[in-house]
Every structure is written in C-alpha cells, then in structure tokens.
Design a protein around this motif. Structure first.
Motif, PDB file in Angstrom:
ATOM      1  N   LEU A 181     -42.423  82.917 -22.775  1.00  0.00           N
ATOM      2  CA  LEU A 181     -42.697  81.999 -23.882  1.00  0.00           C
ATOM      3  C   LEU A 181     -43.434  80.760 -23.383  1.00  0.00           C
ATOM      4  O   LEU A 181     -44.389  80.287 -24.025  1.00  0.00           O
ATOM      5  CB  LEU A 181     -41.376  81.607 -24.550  1.00  0.00           C
ATOM      6  CG  LEU A 181     -41.477  80.663 -25.753  1.00  0.00           C
ATOM      7  CD1 LEU A 181     -42.288  81.304 -26.875  1.00  0.00           C
ATOM      8  CD2 LEU A 181     -40.079  80.298 -26.260  1.00  0.00           C
ATOM      9  N   ALA A 182     -43.021  80.235 -22.239  1.00  0.00           N
ATOM     10  CA  ALA A 182     -43.693  79.061 -21.689  1.00  0.00           C
ATOM     11  C   ALA A 182     -45.122  79.383 -21.269  1.00  0.00           C
ATOM     12  O   ALA A 182     -46.035  78.547 -21.421  1.00  0.00           O
ATOM     13  CB  ALA A 182     -42.892  78.530 -20.496  1.00  0.00           C
ATOM     14  N   GLN A 183     -45.374  80.571 -20.742  1.00  0.00           N
ATOM     15  CA  GLN A 183     -46.739  80.950 -20.348  1.00  0.00           C
ATOM     16  C   GLN A 183     -47.668  81.021 -21.545  1.00  0.00           C
ATOM     17  O   GLN A 183     -48.844  80.624 -21.468  1.00  0.00           O
ATOM     18  CB  GLN A 183     -46.712  82.297 -19.628  1.00  0.00           C
ATOM     19  CG  GLN A 183     -46.187  82.218 -18.209  1.00  0.00           C
ATOM     20  CD  GLN A 183     -46.102  83.573 -17.559  1.00  0.00           C
ATOM     21  OE1 GLN A 183     -46.153  84.602 -18.226  1.00  0.00           O
ATOM     22  NE2 GLN A 183     -45.957  83.585 -16.240  1.00  0.00           N
ATOM     23  N   VAL A 184     -47.133  81.493 -22.681  1.00  0.00           N
ATOM     24  CA  VAL A 184     -47.964  81.519 -23.896  1.00  0.00           C
ATOM     25  C   VAL A 184     -48.337  80.096 -24.293  1.00  0.00           C
ATOM     26  O   VAL A 184     -49.507  79.801 -24.600  1.00  0.00           O
ATOM     27  CB  VAL A 184     -47.217  82.236 -25.033  1.00  0.00           C
ATOM     28  CG1 VAL A 184     -47.991  82.088 -26.343  1.00  0.00           C
ATOM     29  CG2 VAL A 184     -47.022  83.702 -24.711  1.00  0.00           C
ATOM     30  N   VAL A 186     -56.446  80.453 -22.076  1.00  0.00           N
ATOM     31  CA  VAL A 186     -56.555  81.275 -20.874  1.00  0.00           C
ATOM     32  C   VAL A 186     -55.221  81.953 -20.615  1.00  0.00           C
ATOM     33  O   VAL A 186     -54.185  81.617 -21.185  1.00  0.00           O
ATOM     34  CB  VAL A 186     -56.959  80.417 -19.660  1.00  0.00           C
ATOM     35  CG1 VAL A 186     -58.294  79.740 -19.910  1.00  0.00           C
ATOM     36  CG2 VAL A 186     -55.878  79.377 -19.353  1.00  0.00           C
ATOM     37  N   ASN A 187     -55.268  82.937 -19.726  1.00  0.00           N
ATOM     38  CA  ASN A 187     -54.066  83.640 -19.315  1.00  0.00           C
ATOM     39  C   ASN A 187     -53.402  82.857 -18.182  1.00  0.00           C
ATOM     40  O   ASN A 187     -53.956  82.731 -17.092  1.00  0.00           O
ATOM     41  CB  ASN A 187     -54.410  85.059 -18.854  1.00  0.00           C
ATOM     42  CG  ASN A 187     -53.165  85.855 -18.496  1.00  0.00           C
ATOM     43  OD1 ASN A 187     -52.041  85.396 -18.689  1.00  0.00           O
ATOM     44  ND2 ASN A 187     -53.363  87.061 -17.990  1.00  0.00           N
ATOM     45  N   GLY A 235     -51.394  77.810 -10.300  1.00  0.00           N
ATOM     46  CA  GLY A 235     -51.016  76.491 -10.772  1.00  0.00           C
ATOM     47  C   GLY A 235     -50.449  76.526 -12.174  1.00  0.00           C
ATOM     48  O   GLY A 235     -49.431  75.888 -12.466  1.00  0.00           O
ATOM     49  N   LEU A 236     -51.119  77.296 -13.073  1.00  0.00           N
ATOM     50  CA  LEU A 236     -50.592  77.410 -14.440  1.00  0.00           C
ATOM     51  C   LEU A 236     -49.248  78.136 -14.458  1.00  0.00           C
ATOM     52  O   LEU A 236     -48.378  77.840 -15.287  1.00  0.00           O
ATOM     53  CB  LEU A 236     -51.599  78.147 -15.319  1.00  0.00           C
ATOM     54  CG  LEU A 236     -52.912  77.395 -15.607  1.00  0.00           C
ATOM     55  CD1 LEU A 236     -53.828  78.250 -16.470  1.00  0.00           C
ATOM     56  CD2 LEU A 236     -52.632  76.049 -16.285  1.00  0.00           C
TER      57      LEU A 236
END
Length: 500
Positions: A36-39, A48-49, A55-56
C-alpha cells in the motif's frame, strides 16, 4: 574453542531458528502495508514504480511502519503477539501480559512491539532472501567460468571479485545473515517483556481475579465446614448419647435416631449444593438445596442440638416485625450459619447448658442483629493456656468472622465469666427515626408496619438488602458483574473489616 561452540549454538540452535522464523513471519505481515505504501509513494513520485528504485523502496518501507503502528492499537494485537513471542522467542510466560490491552498505555506499547516486530522482520526477511543466493554464487565462483563472465552482485560482493577472495566473501556474507537474524531475535526477546509485559492495570485485574477466586474458595470452605462439621458433631453426640441409654430409655434413643436421620438428610442436600457449585459453578441450579435461614431452619437446628442431650435455652427477640422472615435474606442466612457454628463449638468443647440469645435492637438509629451464645467449658486448665488455645479460634470461628465482615459486622469469641462466649453483630441498616436505647423492642423497620428488609416502603440506606446483599451474593459466586467486580468488592470489604 568452547566459547566459539557456545556462540555457534546461540546463532544456529533451535531457539535461534525459531526466532528467525518469528522474524520471517513479521516480514510477511508487513507486506500488505508495504504494498500500500509503495502505491502511494509511486503516485507521489509521478506514477513510477517504487519497486524499480532502491531509494523509493526505502521511502515506502518507512511509510509502511506508521500504518502498521495504527493497526497495532487494536486490542487483539497484544494477545496474538504475546502468544507468538512466548512460543517462538523463548520469553518466559510470566513476564508477558495475558489478554487484551485494557488501557491506552498498554495499547501503545503493544503497537510499538507490533511495529518493531514487522519492521525488523521485513529487514531480516529481505536479507535472508537476497544474501544467501549471492553467497552461494561467490563460493562457487572459482569453479565456474560462466559466472566469472557475468555481472552479478553489487560492489565487492559481485562476480568481479578475485577468484581466491570470492569464497571468503561468500562465507562472510552467510555469517552476516546468521548474525543479523540472531542479533535481531535476541533484541526482540529482550524487548518483549518491556513492551508486552503486564501494566499496572493488568496486575490490578489479575489481583482482582485472584481475590474473586479466593472469595469463592473461602465461601465453599465455610459452607462445607459449617454444614458437614456441625452435622458430624451433632450426629456423633446423638449416637453416643443413644448408645449410653440404649437399654434404659428407648424413647430417647428413638428420638436421637430420628434426629440423626434428619441431620444427615439435610447435610447431604447442602453438600450436594456445594459440590454442584464446585462442579459447574452455578449456585442457583434448580435442583440445589435452598440455603438455611433463621426463619425456616433455626427451630430444627435447636431441636437437633437438643437431641444429643445438650440443653439449649434460646431467647429470641425479632423486634416489632415479630418474625425472622422479615430479616433481609442474606443476613438471615449468615446469622443461621453463625448460630450453627456456635452450637457446633458448644457441642464439641462445652460441658453444660447453652444459653442462646438472638435479638434485633436499635442503637443510634442503626438496626443490628445481635447473636450471643454462652456455655461452660468442658475443663478448666490454667487460664493462660486456655485463653491461648481458644482465642486463636479454628476454621469455624474464622469463617463466622468472615461471614460477619461481609455484612460489615463483627464476631467476638473467647473466655467469658468462667465459660465461653460467642457474640456476633450484624448491621441491618438505618432507621429514619425511633428510640435509640438499644431495646430489643425498638423499631426494626423504617415506618410503622413497614418491612424490615430494606425493600420499598422500608429503609434503604445501608440495608443488606441493598449494596451489602449484592456484594455478598457476588462473593458467593452469584453476582452478574463477573469475577473482577467480585474481587474488587472483596478487597474493599475485607479491608474495612480488618480495621474493626
């Protein structure tokens, strides 16, 4: 060498492996929050993915931890975490709390543990998934030309490492994974009692539950002692008296045998009620024998005591109500048991007539049921020895004192005027007016003709028909408020009684 084996056992032993599994489970539990946080991070970064950038990914990991902390405030999180920590981290069970968190302090501590477990577990899981394959590549690198020609790994931990250095790096990488998992497991095990340990509210609740259990056990012990102990004493004396006059007075023998039969029948009924409470915890079963009271059972108790050959002179003053049935039910039950215990002691230890007086009197607008029983003792040893032996009391006298204390009363027992005296005072509430001279003829109720049990139309303040009766019913296992309320009441009432 010995120390090295100890360190190896700590890092690779069964407990270390269980802790590693515990951390892997924490990493798996963090995955929904991480996705959920990555989305959200990907959308914030321009669609972006987030998985494509280290880093992301770290930013998404940091954003997932607050989400986990919020869900850690749910009450069920603590018992689940405690069960997992006890089973897999090797934490002693007595250092961890039981049940759901009862306060916000406990919830925040459970949330901190939940967040720490998932966060550390995610790191260990990632290391456990990524490092071992690269370690294997480095170890076999000198043996494979194809691996040396590829470009795998990162920095020194890559296939560009020298052939004689790569295996050392691979073994070191595997050792680092093991040490990382072992260190993280030890850290979690050390912090588990701090974050999942019982709070002050948990300790108070546990103490209340223990007090409630102790109250029920004491009540059962009192019932068994009073019912069975009195019955055995009475039956023994009745049988002995009948045996002595078997040839001279058949009428007395017949009366004694009838009294023995009646005593044993009643005692079996009371014993079945107590055993039923032990068996299924229900004191109000339909088949349970009713608890004896002054109104219904005092005359039978006196008759059975006299059947053993002991003279019992009873003086009864129920007040203007004229009937013991007007007493509050709880006071009538406890008073009967106190009289029963006094008669049991008189039958066992006394030698002569028993003088019993039961009266309701008013003093300073407070109604009180007073029980006084005196009898000569069987022998007259040195006064100091007798006083030391009898004033300490047995289980029966302690039980009678506890019964009186439950109603806010008191029991006094000891040598008196060359014999033995038992005196009990049970408060029955207050009266709005009337004489305060202590006369047994004083008003026993609130208004003329009104009931004396604190029901509507009579006095309500301080009556055992009100809060005191609810309390004693709770201590007897009859309260709908549960064991915690019972334990709290037991603690308060006992502390008050102890100061009398």
């Amino acid at each position: 060498m010995r120390r090295a084996r100890e360190w190896a056992g700590r890092a690779l032993g069964a407990r270390a492996r269980l802790r590693w599994v515990h951390q892997i489970l924490g990493g798996a539990l963090l995955m929904p929050y991480l996705l959920l946080a990555q989305v959200g991070v990907g959308m914030a970064a321009g669609g972006v993915n987030a998985m494509s950038s280290f880093g992301l990914t770290l930013i998404a990991y940091a954003a997932a931890l607050p989400l986990a902390a919020v869900t850690g405030l749910v009450g069920l999180v603590r018992p689940l975490s405690v069960a997992a920590a006890r089973a897999m981290c090797g934490v002693p069970g007595d250092t961890l709390a039981e049940g759901q968190a009862r306060s916000w302090s406990a919830r925040w501590r459970a949330s901190a543990w939940w967040t720490l477990h998932l966060g550390v577990g995610a790191v260990v899981s990632g290391v456990s998934l990524a490092a071992p394959p690269m370690a294997v590549v480095l170890i076999v690198l000198p043996l494979s030309d194809n691996l040396r020609g590829s470009h795998l790994g990162m920095g020194p931990l890559s296939t560009t490492a020298e052939a004689f250095v790569a295996p050392v790096l691979g073994v070191g990488l595997m050792a680092g994974v093991v040490l990382c998992a072992a260190g993280a497991g030890a850290l979690l095990a050390r912090l588990a009692p701090v974050l999942l340990g019982p709070t002050a509210a948990d300790r108070l609740a546990a103490a209340e539950e223990r007090a409630a259990d102790l109250a029920v056990r004491n009540r059962l012990a009192r019932e068994l002692h009073d019912a069975v102990g009195h019955a055995l004493s009475a039956v023994t004396l009745q049988a002995g008296a009948a045996r002595r006059v078997l040839d001279r007075d058949p009428d007395f023998v017949r009366e004694a045998l009838a009294a023995i039969e009646d005593t044993t029948r009643r005692t079996v009924g009371e014993l079945d009620a107590v055993l039923g409470l032990l068996r299924d915890g229900d004191p109000a079963r339909a088949d349970a024998a009713p608890a004896p009271t002054l109104a219904a059972d005092l005359d039978g108790l006196l008759a059975r005591s006299r059947a053993g050959g002991t003279t019992v002179a009873a003086e009864q003053h129920p007040g203007p109500a004229g009937d013991w049935a007007q007493l509050p039910a709880i006071a009538s039950r406890e008073a009967y048991r106190i009289v029963q215990e006094g008669l049991s002691n008189a039958l066992r230890h006394g030698a002569g007539p028993v003088a019993l007086r039961i009266r309701v009197h008013t003093s300073d607008r407070h109604r009180e049921l007073e029980i006084t029983m005196t009898n000569p003792t069987a022998q007259s040893p040195a006064p100091c020895a007798e006083e030391e032996r009898r004033t300490t009391g047995g289980r029966g006298l302690r039980g009678a004192a506890e019964r009186a204390a439950l109603l806010g009363g008191r029991v006094e027992a000891g040598p008196y005027d060359g014999g033995w005296r038992l005196r009990a005072s049970l408060p029955l509430g207050t009266t709005p007016g009337g004489p305060a001279d202590g006369s047994p003829d004083g008003p026993a109720g609130g208004s003329p003709g009104g009931p004396a049990d604190g029901s509507p139309g009579g006095p309500a303040g301080g009556s055992p028909g009100g809060s005191a009766e609810r309390f004693v019913r709770g201590a007897a296992g009859e309260s709908p408020d549960g064991p915690v309320a019972v334990g709290r009441a037991v603690g308060r009432r006992r502390s008050r009684g102890a100061g009398r």
